[in-house]
Design an enzyme around this catalytic site. Structure first.
Site, PDB file in Angstrom:
ATOM      1  N   ARG A 139       0.774  -1.127  -0.076  1.00  0.00           N
ATOM      2  CA  ARG A 139       0.111  -0.190   0.065  1.00  0.00           C
ATOM      3  C   ARG A 139       0.976   1.289  -0.029  1.00  0.00           C
ATOM      4  O   ARG A 139       0.891   2.029  -1.074  1.00  0.00           O
ATOM      5  CB  ARG A 139      -0.988   0.188   1.417  1.00  0.00           C
ATOM      6  CG  ARG A 139      -2.204   0.907   1.031  1.00  0.00           C
ATOM      7  CD  ARG A 139      -1.812   2.260   1.217  1.00  0.00           C
ATOM      8  NE  ARG A 139      -1.273   2.769   2.355  1.00  0.00           N
ATOM      9  CZ  ARG A 139      -0.853   4.111   2.599  1.00  0.00           C
ATOM     10  NH1 ARG A 139      -0.888   4.824   1.712  1.00  0.00           N
ATOM     11  NH2 ARG A 139      -0.197   4.463   3.818  1.00  0.00           N
ATOM     12  N   ASP A 140       1.330   1.529   1.150  1.00  0.00           N
ATOM     13  CA  ASP A 140       2.362   2.773   1.387  1.00  0.00           C
ATOM     14  C   ASP A 140       3.424   2.923   0.203  1.00  0.00           C
ATOM     15  O   ASP A 140       3.757   3.739  -0.271  1.00  0.00           O
ATOM     16  CB  ASP A 140       2.758   2.933   2.506  1.00  0.00           C
ATOM     17  CG  ASP A 140       3.347   4.315   2.867  1.00  0.00           C
ATOM     18  OD1 ASP A 140       3.115   5.299   2.401  1.00  0.00           O
ATOM     19  OD2 ASP A 140       4.132   4.445   3.898  1.00  0.00           O
ATOM     20  N   HIS A 183       5.877   4.532  12.344  1.00  0.00           N
ATOM     21  CA  HIS A 183       6.129   4.441  10.939  1.00  0.00           C
ATOM     22  C   HIS A 183       7.156   5.476  10.463  1.00  0.00           C
ATOM     23  O   HIS A 183       7.108   6.594  10.262  1.00  0.00           O
ATOM     24  CB  HIS A 183       4.810   4.767  10.090  1.00  0.00           C
ATOM     25  CG  HIS A 183       4.642   4.656   8.888  1.00  0.00           C
ATOM     26  ND1 HIS A 183       4.031   3.946   7.954  1.00  0.00           N
ATOM     27  CD2 HIS A 183       5.353   5.563   7.998  1.00  0.00           C
ATOM     28  CE1 HIS A 183       4.357   4.051   6.626  1.00  0.00           C
ATOM     29  NE2 HIS A 183       5.007   5.300   6.718  1.00  0.00           N
ATOM     30  N   HIS A 192      10.380   6.957   7.917  1.00  0.00           N
ATOM     31  CA  HIS A 192      10.955   6.807   6.905  1.00  0.00           C
ATOM     32  C   HIS A 192      12.627   6.995   6.943  1.00  0.00           C
ATOM     33  O   HIS A 192      13.022   7.575   8.032  1.00  0.00           O
ATOM     34  CB  HIS A 192      10.478   8.042   5.950  1.00  0.00           C
ATOM     35  CG  HIS A 192       8.908   7.695   5.287  1.00  0.00           C
ATOM     36  ND1 HIS A 192       8.516   8.359   4.399  1.00  0.00           N
ATOM     37  CD2 HIS A 192       8.236   6.850   5.990  1.00  0.00           C
ATOM     38  CE1 HIS A 192       7.388   8.002   4.166  1.00  0.00           C
ATOM     39  NE2 HIS A 192       7.035   6.917   5.153  1.00  0.00           N
ATOM     40  N   CYS A 232       9.837   9.235  -1.976  1.00  0.00           N
ATOM     41  CA  CYS A 232       9.397  10.418  -0.948  1.00  0.00           C
ATOM     42  C   CYS A 232       8.559  11.142  -1.968  1.00  0.00           C
ATOM     43  O   CYS A 232       9.115  11.859  -2.887  1.00  0.00           O
ATOM     44  CB  CYS A 232      10.361  11.138  -0.349  1.00  0.00           C
ATOM     45  SG  CYS A 232       9.801  12.634   0.772  1.00  0.00           S
ATOM     46  N   ASN A 242      10.097   4.860   3.043  1.00  0.00           N
ATOM     47  CA  ASN A 242       9.867   3.957   4.089  1.00  0.00           C
ATOM     48  C   ASN A 242      11.106   3.139   4.397  1.00  0.00           C
ATOM     49  O   ASN A 242      11.746   2.913   3.596  1.00  0.00           O
ATOM     50  CB  ASN A 242       8.831   3.032   3.773  1.00  0.00           C
ATOM     51  CG  ASN A 242       7.625   3.541   3.623  1.00  0.00           C
ATOM     52  OD1 ASN A 242       7.003   4.319   4.315  1.00  0.00           O
ATOM     53  ND2 ASN A 242       6.867   3.381   2.235  1.00  0.00           N
TER      54      ASN A 242
HETATM   55 MG    MG Z   1       5.240   5.842   4.659  1.00  0.00          MG
END
Ligand code: MG
Length: 296
Positions: free
Chosen positions: A12-13, A200, A202, A233, A242
């Site tokens: 997803r992300d 979460h 990065h 990003c 991430n």
């Molecule tokens: Mg992220």
């Protein structure tokens, strides 16, 4: 041995921040990840296809994956409409995002942080009534690409209110990789601990693993990570996004933490992710291999 719960967010992300890929490739990636031993996967988001074309096939992907009974799959939604779609699809774990900084929230969902928080009780009620848990992700918890530093007191205030509204979990998003161990400490030592906390991070500026270690020291045991470091990003073309799941698992395993994840299988999934997006992914463990792979 302490168990650390990793949520794999690459499908997803990660893929949301890459050029669109076919549904079949997403299904293949999710199935490969399910086979690594990871217990939680953020599978899709239910967002307007015009806003995020990368996730337009969420229903198809969700219908086609081989659902592993040992894996909890979650979906991210931006609003009530998305929550309704996630419930209709049968998701029992749903994430909602609000940015700590107004400008980021406006750019993301065209509302102030306050307006988003005002909508949150109805969203939580809808999810609970539909048998799903509601996790609040607070984006820009450690800094905003438009406003700069974010006051940890503001983040703590959002956590307090969200808990009062009945949210089940709270996650801190380092949306553009502005966190450092000091800022992680500033936020985590101020927020209420009445609900499970997730981080979460990065790796945009190279502090991803350091931030995870800091959060670990402060008692956080749930982390998001993305296979291969999938997902750039969106605010800095070419930049890393991430933290890479295999880098996190590689470090934690050698420190004696249990994640349930088979690192070799995870590296294979990262190789698959790299083939799917057709670019070299930023993970050091993907490039160099785990430390236990000695030269023959
Ligand atoms: Mg992220």
């Amino acid at each position: 041995m302490t168990t650390i719960s990793i949520r794999e967010v690459g499908p997803r992300d990660g893929l949301q921040n890459e050029a669109p890929v076919p549904a079949a490739a997403k299904v293949e990636l999710i199935d490969a990840l399910s086979a690594t031993g990871v217990r939680r996967i953020e599978a899709v988001s239910f967002v307007h296809p015009k806003a995020i074309p990368q996730m337009a096939d969420a229903d198809e992907v969700w219908a086609k994956i081989a659902r592993d009974p040992d894996v909890r799959y979650s979906a991210l939604v931006p609003n009530v409409r998305g929550a309704e779609r996630a419930l209709a699809a049968g998701f029992t774990e749903v994430e909602v995002v609000v940015s700590a900084s107004d400008t980021h929230n406006r750019k993301n969902i065209n509302r102030s942080t306050e307006e988003s928080l005002a909508e949150l009780p109805a969203l939580i009620e809808l999810l609970h009534a539909g048998g799903a848990s509601a996790e609040l992700i607070i984006a820009t918890s450690f800094g905003c690409p438009y406003e700069g530093d974010v006051d940890p007191g503001r983040v703590a205030g959002i956590v307090e209110r969200a808990i009062g509204m009945g949210v089940d979990k709270v996650s801190f998003g380092d949306t553009t990789g502005m966190a450092t161990p000091r800022r992680v400490r500033d936020v985590l030592t101020r927020v209420a601990r009445e609900r499970p906390l997730l981080c979460h991070f990065h790796n945009t500026r190279g502090t991803g693993l350091a931030n995870i270690l800091t959060a670990l020291e402060l008692g956080v045991t749930q982390f998001d990570a993305s296979v291969g470091g999938l997902g750039g990003c969106p605010y800095a073309p070419g930049a890393t996004g991430n933290v890479a799941t295999e880098e996190v698992v590689h470090m934690l395993a050698d420190m004696g933490y249990e994640t349930g994840i088979d690192l070799d299988r995870l590296v294979e999934a990262a190789e698959l992710a790299q083939r799917i997006v057709g670019r070299e992914l930023p993970s050091g463990v993907l490039r160099a291999g785990p430390r236990y792979r000695t030269i023959a």
